[in-house]
Motif scaffolding. Structure first.
Motif, PDB file in Angstrom:
ATOM      1  N   VAL A 188       0.820  -1.207   0.000  1.00 42.63           N
ATOM      2  CA  VAL A 188       0.000   0.000   0.000  1.00 42.63           C
ATOM      3  C   VAL A 188       0.852   1.254   0.000  1.00 42.63           C
ATOM      4  CG1 VAL A 188      -2.043  -1.047   1.014  1.00 42.63           C
ATOM      5  CG2 VAL A 188      -0.297  -0.087   2.509  1.00 42.63           C
ATOM      6  N   PHE A 189       2.084   1.099   0.380  1.00 44.43           N
ATOM      7  CA  PHE A 189       2.956   2.266   0.366  1.00 44.43           C
ATOM      8  C   PHE A 189       4.403   1.832   0.254  1.00 44.43           C
ATOM      9  CE2 PHE A 189       5.653   5.401   2.492  1.00 44.43           C
ATOM     10  CZ  PHE A 189       5.305   6.546   1.789  1.00 44.43           C
ATOM     11  N   ALA A 190       5.210   2.618  -0.463  1.00 47.15           N
ATOM     12  CA  ALA A 190       6.653   2.376  -0.518  1.00 47.15           C
ATOM     13  C   ALA A 190       7.307   3.743  -0.477  1.00 47.15           C
ATOM     14  CB  ALA A 190       7.025   1.652  -1.793  1.00 47.15           C
ATOM     15  N   ASN A 191       8.347   3.900   0.303  1.00 43.81           N
ATOM     16  CA  ASN A 191       8.928   5.242   0.404  1.00 43.81           C
ATOM     17  C   ASN A 191       9.804   5.539  -0.808  1.00 43.81           C
ATOM     18  OD1 ASN A 191      11.238   3.819   1.067  1.00 43.81           O
ATOM     19  ND2 ASN A 191      11.884   5.287   2.609  1.00 43.81           N
ATOM     20  N   THR A 192      10.117   6.818  -0.971  1.00 43.32           N
ATOM     21  CA  THR A 192      10.850   7.261  -2.146  1.00 43.32           C
ATOM     22  C   THR A 192      12.200   6.562  -2.248  1.00 43.32           C
ATOM     23  OG1 THR A 192       9.981   9.341  -1.361  1.00 43.32           O
ATOM     24  CG2 THR A 192      11.210   9.407  -3.406  1.00 43.32           C
ATOM     25  N   GLY A 193      12.863   6.438  -1.078  1.00 42.17           N
ATOM     26  CA  GLY A 193      14.178   5.790  -1.056  1.00 42.17           C
ATOM     27  C   GLY A 193      14.112   4.424  -1.708  1.00 42.17           C
ATOM     28  N   LEU A 194      13.109   3.660  -1.331  1.00 41.79           N
ATOM     29  CA  LEU A 194      12.961   2.314  -1.876  1.00 41.79           C
ATOM     30  C   LEU A 194      12.734   2.361  -3.384  1.00 41.79           C
ATOM     31  CD1 LEU A 194      11.504  -0.750  -0.390  1.00 41.79           C
ATOM     32  CD2 LEU A 194      10.405  -0.029  -2.485  1.00 41.79           C
ATOM     33  N   CYS A 195      11.847   3.268  -3.798  1.00 42.05           N
ATOM     34  CA  CYS A 195      11.551   3.364  -5.223  1.00 42.05           C
ATOM     35  C   CYS A 195      12.798   3.718  -6.008  1.00 42.05           C
ATOM     36  CB  CYS A 195      10.475   4.425  -5.471  1.00 42.05           C
ATOM     37  SG  CYS A 195       8.909   3.961  -4.754  1.00 42.05           S
ATOM     38  N   GLU A 196      13.558   4.677  -5.475  1.00 38.71           N
ATOM     39  CA  GLU A 196      14.757   5.104  -6.184  1.00 38.71           C
ATOM     40  C   GLU A 196      15.766   3.975  -6.262  1.00 38.71           C
ATOM     41  OE1 GLU A 196      16.055   8.625  -4.214  1.00 38.71           O
ATOM     42  OE2 GLU A 196      14.490   9.851  -5.153  1.00 38.71           O
ATOM     43  N   LYS A 197      15.953   3.312  -5.095  1.00 37.39           N
ATOM     44  CA  LYS A 197      16.955   2.257  -5.045  1.00 37.39           C
ATOM     45  C   LYS A 197      16.651   1.147  -6.045  1.00 37.39           C
ATOM     46  CE  LYS A 197      20.435  -0.067  -3.792  1.00 37.39           C
ATOM     47  NZ  LYS A 197      21.810   0.424  -3.852  1.00 37.39           N
ATOM     48  N   PHE A 198      15.393   0.739  -6.058  1.00 34.42           N
ATOM     49  CA  PHE A 198      15.057  -0.418  -6.889  1.00 34.42           C
ATOM     50  C   PHE A 198      14.514  -0.020  -8.260  1.00 34.42           C
ATOM     51  CE2 PHE A 198      14.996  -2.206  -2.618  1.00 34.42           C
ATOM     52  CZ  PHE A 198      15.836  -3.285  -2.814  1.00 34.42           C
ATOM     53  N   ASN A 199      14.616   1.292  -8.525  1.00 37.57           N
ATOM     54  CA  ASN A 199      14.299   1.732  -9.868  1.00 37.57           C
ATOM     55  C   ASN A 199      12.812   1.599 -10.231  1.00 37.57           C
ATOM     56  OD1 ASN A 199      15.527   2.986 -11.916  1.00 37.57           O
ATOM     57  ND2 ASN A 199      16.885   1.267 -12.440  1.00 37.57           N
ATOM     58  N   PHE A 200      11.936   1.935  -9.294  1.00 35.39           N
ATOM     59  CA  PHE A 200      10.503   1.852  -9.555  1.00 35.39           C
ATOM     60  C   PHE A 200       9.872   3.230  -9.416  1.00 35.39           C
ATOM     61  CE2 PHE A 200      11.114  -2.538  -7.937  1.00 35.39           C
ATOM     62  CZ  PHE A 200      10.625  -3.216  -9.033  1.00 35.39           C
ATOM     63  N   GLU A 201       8.705   3.405 -10.083  1.00 39.90           N
ATOM     64  CA  GLU A 201       7.875   4.555  -9.783  1.00 39.90           C
ATOM     65  C   GLU A 201       6.940   4.127  -8.662  1.00 39.90           C
ATOM     66  OE1 GLU A 201       7.890   7.658 -11.166  1.00 39.90           O
ATOM     67  OE2 GLU A 201       9.690   6.998 -12.255  1.00 39.90           O
TER      68      GLU A 201
ATOM     69  N   ASN B  37       3.853   4.495  -8.281  1.00 39.88           N
ATOM     70  CA  ASN B  37       2.605   3.872  -8.714  1.00 39.88           C
ATOM     71  C   ASN B  37       2.792   2.493  -9.340  1.00 39.88           C
ATOM     72  OD1 ASN B  37       3.768   4.653 -11.067  1.00 39.88           O
ATOM     73  ND2 ASN B  37       2.294   6.276 -11.546  1.00 39.88           N
ATOM     74  N   GLU B  38       4.076   2.184  -9.671  1.00 40.22           N
ATOM     75  CA  GLU B  38       4.347   0.848 -10.188  1.00 40.22           C
ATOM     76  C   GLU B  38       4.272  -0.192  -9.076  1.00 40.22           C
ATOM     77  OE1 GLU B  38       7.596   0.066 -13.342  1.00 40.22           O
ATOM     78  OE2 GLU B  38       8.198   1.888 -12.293  1.00 40.22           O
ATOM     79  N   ILE B  39       4.520   0.290  -7.877  1.00 41.57           N
ATOM     80  CA  ILE B  39       4.622  -0.631  -6.759  1.00 41.57           C
ATOM     81  C   ILE B  39       3.286  -0.819  -6.065  1.00 41.57           C
ATOM     82  CG2 ILE B  39       5.649  -0.977  -4.495  1.00 41.57           C
ATOM     83  CD1 ILE B  39       8.146   0.292  -5.424  1.00 41.57           C
ATOM     84  N   VAL B  40       2.610   0.312  -5.819  1.00 47.56           N
ATOM     85  CA  VAL B  40       1.411   0.249  -4.984  1.00 47.56           C
ATOM     86  C   VAL B  40       0.361  -0.658  -5.608  1.00 47.56           C
ATOM     87  CG1 VAL B  40      -0.487   1.609  -4.019  1.00 47.56           C
ATOM     88  CG2 VAL B  40       1.858   2.482  -3.931  1.00 47.56           C
ATOM     89  N   GLY B  41      -0.195  -1.520  -4.794  1.00 41.54           N
ATOM     90  CA  GLY B  41      -1.231  -2.428  -5.263  1.00 41.54           C
ATOM     91  C   GLY B  41      -0.665  -3.774  -5.700  1.00 41.54           C
ATOM     92  N   LYS B  42       0.707  -3.827  -5.906  1.00 40.65           N
ATOM     93  CA  LYS B  42       1.318  -5.101  -6.317  1.00 40.65           C
ATOM     94  C   LYS B  42       1.568  -5.976  -5.099  1.00 40.65           C
ATOM     95  CE  LYS B  42       2.515  -4.180 -10.783  1.00 40.65           C
ATOM     96  NZ  LYS B  42       3.573  -3.214 -11.046  1.00 40.65           N
ATOM     97  N   ARG B  43       1.777  -7.251  -5.391  1.00 43.87           N
ATOM     98  CA  ARG B  43       2.194  -8.168  -4.329  1.00 43.87           C
ATOM     99  C   ARG B  43       3.703  -8.060  -4.197  1.00 43.87           C
ATOM    100  NH1 ARG B  43      -1.472 -11.958  -2.942  1.00 43.87           N
ATOM    101  NH2 ARG B  43       0.137 -13.451  -2.328  1.00 43.87           N
ATOM    102  N   ILE B  44       4.193  -8.432  -3.038  1.00 43.67           N
ATOM    103  CA  ILE B  44       5.628  -8.275  -2.809  1.00 43.67           C
ATOM    104  C   ILE B  44       6.433  -9.148  -3.782  1.00 43.67           C
ATOM    105  CG2 ILE B  44       5.787  -9.999  -0.934  1.00 43.67           C
ATOM    106  CD1 ILE B  44       7.647  -7.893   0.452  1.00 43.67           C
ATOM    107  N   GLU B  45       5.864 -10.276  -4.156  1.00 43.03           N
ATOM    108  CA  GLU B  45       6.545 -11.157  -5.120  1.00 43.03           C
ATOM    109  C   GLU B  45       6.652 -10.513  -6.494  1.00 43.03           C
ATOM    110  OE1 GLU B  45       4.205 -12.139  -2.992  1.00 43.03           O
ATOM    111  OE2 GLU B  45       4.184 -14.312  -2.701  1.00 43.03           O
ATOM    112  N   ASP B  46       5.761  -9.521  -6.756  1.00 41.44           N
ATOM    113  CA  ASP B  46       5.765  -8.924  -8.083  1.00 41.44           C
ATOM    114  C   ASP B  46       6.873  -7.894  -8.268  1.00 41.44           C
ATOM    115  OD1 ASP B  46       3.569 -10.441  -8.626  1.00 41.44           O
ATOM    116  OD2 ASP B  46       2.145  -8.876  -7.991  1.00 41.44           O
ATOM    117  N   ILE B  47       7.450  -7.439  -7.159  1.00 42.38           N
ATOM    118  CA  ILE B  47       8.514  -6.454  -7.341  1.00 42.38           C
ATOM    119  C   ILE B  47       9.893  -7.024  -7.027  1.00 42.38           C
ATOM    120  CG2 ILE B  47       6.944  -4.530  -6.918  1.00 42.38           C
ATOM    121  CD1 ILE B  47       8.644  -4.138  -4.302  1.00 42.38           C
ATOM    122  N   PHE B  48       9.942  -8.116  -6.305  1.00 45.33           N
ATOM    123  CA  PHE B  48      11.221  -8.769  -6.075  1.00 45.33           C
ATOM    124  C   PHE B  48      11.221 -10.113  -6.776  1.00 45.33           C
ATOM    125  CE2 PHE B  48      11.048  -6.017  -2.234  1.00 45.33           C
ATOM    126  CZ  PHE B  48      12.146  -5.229  -2.575  1.00 45.33           C
ATOM    127  N   TYR B  49      12.401 -10.452  -7.381  1.00 49.42           N
ATOM    128  CA  TYR B  49      12.470 -11.665  -8.166  1.00 49.42           C
ATOM    129  C   TYR B  49      12.154 -12.897  -7.354  1.00 49.42           C
ATOM    130  CZ  TYR B  49      13.648 -10.993 -12.920  1.00 49.42           C
ATOM    131  OH  TYR B  49      13.548 -10.723 -14.231  1.00 49.42           O
TER     132      TYR B  49
END
Lengths: 682, 121
Positions: free
Chosen positions: A147-160, A162-174
């Motif tokens: 439901v939320f990811a901080n900017t640091g995380l988005c920057e580090k892992f190269n995401f926007e 809105n790309e993250i929010v609503g996804k499952r954790i498996e969908d953003i980490f391999y």
């Protein structure tokens, strides 16, 4: 209310008087019911019309004011407290109310504004704290949805965001390794916090880090959520790992198979996420004889899927573990096979041999556009970017390490190459050291063989040094024997003349005695010339001491040294080689004679305890000018001008061979005391 | 008859010299080391001393010095198994230096020679 009654009376008063008048007429028109009825209906309808007109009139009168007030309330509801004034003529309570309400709105607005500024200030502060945190965090909604990811995380892992929010954790980490899942489960079940140390995370955008992950419960809008705080420890861990790697590489190699250990350490270090983080590493070593570079070892997966599998299974572990573990060998079989089958002649020019010859690393940025790379290497590596680092020992290359990021396609940084070079040169030095050590060891072995010969000859040399004194020792009985023989000869002649020849018997006896003494002296000396094959027999240590003292008697006299023996009678016999023990005593006494000046004193004593026999050789010499007195037993340690310094080393060797011990100490009166302890057989 | 002191720690050798020299007609006293010799010289008058060098208690060289400091004129023959002492200057104050041998002729001749020279003066 009063006002209303008054107005009603004012408005309906005439109607009421008229109604009373009509009612009076109606009572007088007795009998004419029709007319009376019509008049009554007319009056009622007239009152009704009047009432309606009153209502309409009053409504018109208030409508403007009410609407203004209502509009005000509507604006207030929307949170707007400053509303433009609607001009209404007249002056009454409703207008006053309207005015008051507007004033109140203005007050509210200013209060709210001032609170809003405060709130904004806090909000900014809060935001800047949250966003400036180097840790990254995610909030999950209890069903693994982000439901939320901080900017640091988005920057580090190269995401926007809105790309993250609503996804499952498996969908953003391999891969979300077992520990992370288990951690989440625990947090949900036991409502506690869980800390997962050194967990490997690889994002879909192929950014990988090692992190300490803390999962805790958090309640948002009365619903349970999980907050996942990701603390990036990659740098710290990498430093630790690199130091540990370095120390393992610099560890001196003692055995042949340890070369393989060092090489494997490098390759696993090169490919470990916590190490240099390369995807694959290959090692080629130079065969000196054939001058060919042979594939020796390779570490790394064959495919991205395999890489993921490896990373998720070894997601987190200590540097020590990853170095010793062989689990990666199972994967990358194809790579290993290809590398092992590859070889490059040093006489042929290739990118590998070039790195060997120049002793410099070669960083190939785009294999496909590089002209002078052979098909063989292209087929073997099959990767766009790679780096070749030579293993440079003191002044020559002994091989190359090839590393790439085939699977996550991360660019190879200058720092990575530098680190790899450092590891490579350190490993090369370790290997070179081993090669040197090995040749030294071979030499040592040869020396050892010679040393035995030296020891033997040194034993003879020891007896050689006292040979002059032994010569005199021999001369005395010889002179005596010769003298008496002559005398016998003379007496035999005298007998013919009839003289008294009773002395013949005595003289012969003396010759006999002296010849026995001579034999004893000779065998005493001969003992030292026998080979040092131990013959263990039960011997009396006192005999050894007496024999040796006897042998050196002349030397003591010549050097004016007083010798005392203080031997315990009935010492238990010990199992030893008589001649070797004599060698011990001879060397010790010679040593004592050398350090003791004229007028000095040497005391030899023997005593026994239940388990041991203790022999002490004490001299009044100069003592040992060494902090560590045991150094005198080292081979080739000597303070004398003559002698090679093996005397006491031989002593120590013989005593050790007999299961005993020898030590030396300086004594307070001056001089030193050697103490030999020999075990008494049970 | 000349009186000779034999200083020698080896008993059998000492006795052999004594027997041989008595046969020659000399009067013999024996000492087993330098110390005994010095004591004997104090109380007796000898025409000659035969001195061994390497002896326990007091060696020949020390005894030589002590005897000479008491009586400079007493002739002394050093008779020893050691040949290297010849280079020691102290020994030159002795009248002769003879290396031990089972053949006592050299010793006997030297004794005769020295005693003859002495009596001649």
């Amino acid at each position: 209310m009063k006002r209303f009654l008054y107005r009603t009376l004012f408005f309906f008063g005439p109607d009421l008087l008229f109604a009373l008048f009509v009612a009076f007429i109606l009572t007088s028109l007795d009998g004419n019911r029709v007319l009376a009825g019509a008049i009554a209906a007319g009056v009622v309808s007239m009152v009704a019309v009047r009432a309606v007109l009153f209502r309409i009139g009053s409504r018109f009168y208030y409508a403007q004011r009410i609407d203004a007030i209502r509009g005000l309330v509507e604006e207030y509801k929307k949170g707007r407290y400053i509303v433009p004034k609607i001009e209404i003529s007249g002056r009454d309570e409703l207008l006053e109310l309207y005015g008051d309400m507007r004033t109140l709105g203005k007050h509210l607005s200013s209060v709210i504004n001032s609170q809003k500024t405060e709130l904004e200030k806090f909000q900014n502060l809060y935001n800047s704290i949250v966003f400036s945190l180097s840790t990254y965090y995610l909030i999950l909604n209890g069903e693994d949805k982000i439901v939320f990811a901080n900017t640091g995380l988005c920057e580090k892992f190269n995401f926007e965001q809105n790309e993250i929010v609503g996804k499952r954790i498996e969908d953003i980490f391999y891969f979300v390794n077992r520990r992370l899942k288990e951690g989440l489960r625990q947090v949900r079940k036991y409502e506690n916090s869980v800390l997962l140390e050194k967990t490997h995370l690889l994002s879909m955008k192929k950014v990988s880090i090692i992190a300490d992950i803390k999962i805790s419960n958090i309640v948002l809008q009365e619903k349970r959520h999980e907050i996942v705080v990701i603390d990036d420890v990659t740098n710290r861990l990498q430093k630790d790992y690199q130091i540990s790697l370095m120390s393992q590489i610099t560890e001196s190699i003692q055995k042949d198979d340890e070369i393989d250990r060092i090489l494997h350490t490098i390759l696993t270090g090169v490919t470990s996420g916590a190490g240099l983080g390369f995807n694959r590493a290959m090692l080629f070593l130079l065969d000196e004889k054939s001058q060919t570079l042979h594939g020796k070892m390779a570490v790394g997966p064959d495919s991205f899927e395999e890489a993921i599998e490896i990373w998720s299974s070894i997601a987190s572990r200590n540097p020590e573990e990853s170095i010793s573990a062989d689990d990666e060998k199972a994967s990358g079989k194809a790579l290993l096979k290809n590398v092992m089958n590859a070889s490059f002649g040093m006489d042929q020019d290739s990118v590998f041999t070039r790195a060997m010859k120049t002793m410099m690393h070669i960083h190939v940025l785009d294999l496909w556009n590089e002209q002078d790379i052979s098909e063989e290497i292209r087929a073997l590596l099959n990767v766009k970017e790679f780096v070749i680092v030579p293993l440079v020992a003191v002044n020559r290359s002994i091989g190359v390490v090839v590393a790439d990021n085939k699977f996550n396609k991360a660019p190879i940084g200058k720092g990575d190459i530098e680190l790899l070079s450092i590891f490579a040169s350190q490993a090369a030095l370790s290997i070179e050291n081993y090669v040197q050590l090995d040749s030294v060891r071979n030499e040592m072995q040869k020396l050892g063989q010679r040393q035995d010969a030296i020891v033997e000859s040194e034993k003879l040399a020891a007896i050689g040094r006292i040979s002059a004194h032994i010569a005199h020792e021999i001369r005395n009985p010889l002179v005596t024997m010769g003298g008496y023989a002559r005398r016998i000869f003379q007496l035999a002649r005298d007998r013919e003349k009839g003289k008294d020849v009773s002395g013949i018997k005595d003289a012969a006896m003396i010759i006999l005695n002296e010849s026995e003494r001579l034999e004893k002296i000779l065998s005493n000396v001969m003992d030292f010339t026998r080979p040092s094959r131990y013959i263990r027999e039960f011997n009396n240590i006192n005999e050894v001491i007496e024999d040796t003292v006897n042998l050196l008697k002349n030397l003591f006299l010549e050097k004016k040294i007083n010798v005392e023996t203080n031997l315990e009678t009935d010492v238990p016999l010990i199992k030893c080689d008589f001649n070797q023990m004599k060698q011990v005593m001879l060397n010790l006494l010679q040593n004592s004679i050398d350090v003791t000046g004229p007028g000095g004193r040497i005391v030899i004593s023997s005593e026994s305890t239940a388990e041991n026999i203790v022999v002490r050789v004490m001299d009044s010499g100069s003592g040992i000018d060494q902090e560590d007195t045991s150094v005198v037993f080292e081979p080739f340690f000597t303070t004398k001008v003559t002698g090679v310094g093996l005397g006491l080393a031989i002593v120590k060797k013989i005593i050790k061979d007999h299961g005993g011990d020898i030590s030396v100490r300086n004594i307070t009166e001056g001089g030193s005391e050697f103490v030999i302890i020999l075990p008494v057989p049970v | 008859m000349a009186k000779i002191l034999i200083v020698e720690d080896e008993q059998h050798q000492r006795e052999l010299y004594a027997l041989e020299l008595q046969d020659e007609g000399y009067e013999i006293d024996q000492a087993a080391n330098g110390k005994e010799a010095v004591e004997l010289v104090k109380t007796n008058k000898y025409d000659l001393v035969i001195m061994d060098i390497r002896m326990p208690e007091m060696d020949g060289i020390e005894a030589l010095g002590k005897i000479l400091s008491k009586d400079k004129k007493i002739p002394i023959i050093i008779y020893t198994a050691y040949s290297n002492y010849k280079s020691n200057f102290m020994t030159w104050t002795a009248d002769a230096y003879i290396t031990k041998s089972s053949n006592l002729d050299e010793l006997k001749n030297k004794i005769q020679e020295i005693l003859a020279t002495r009596s001649g003066i």
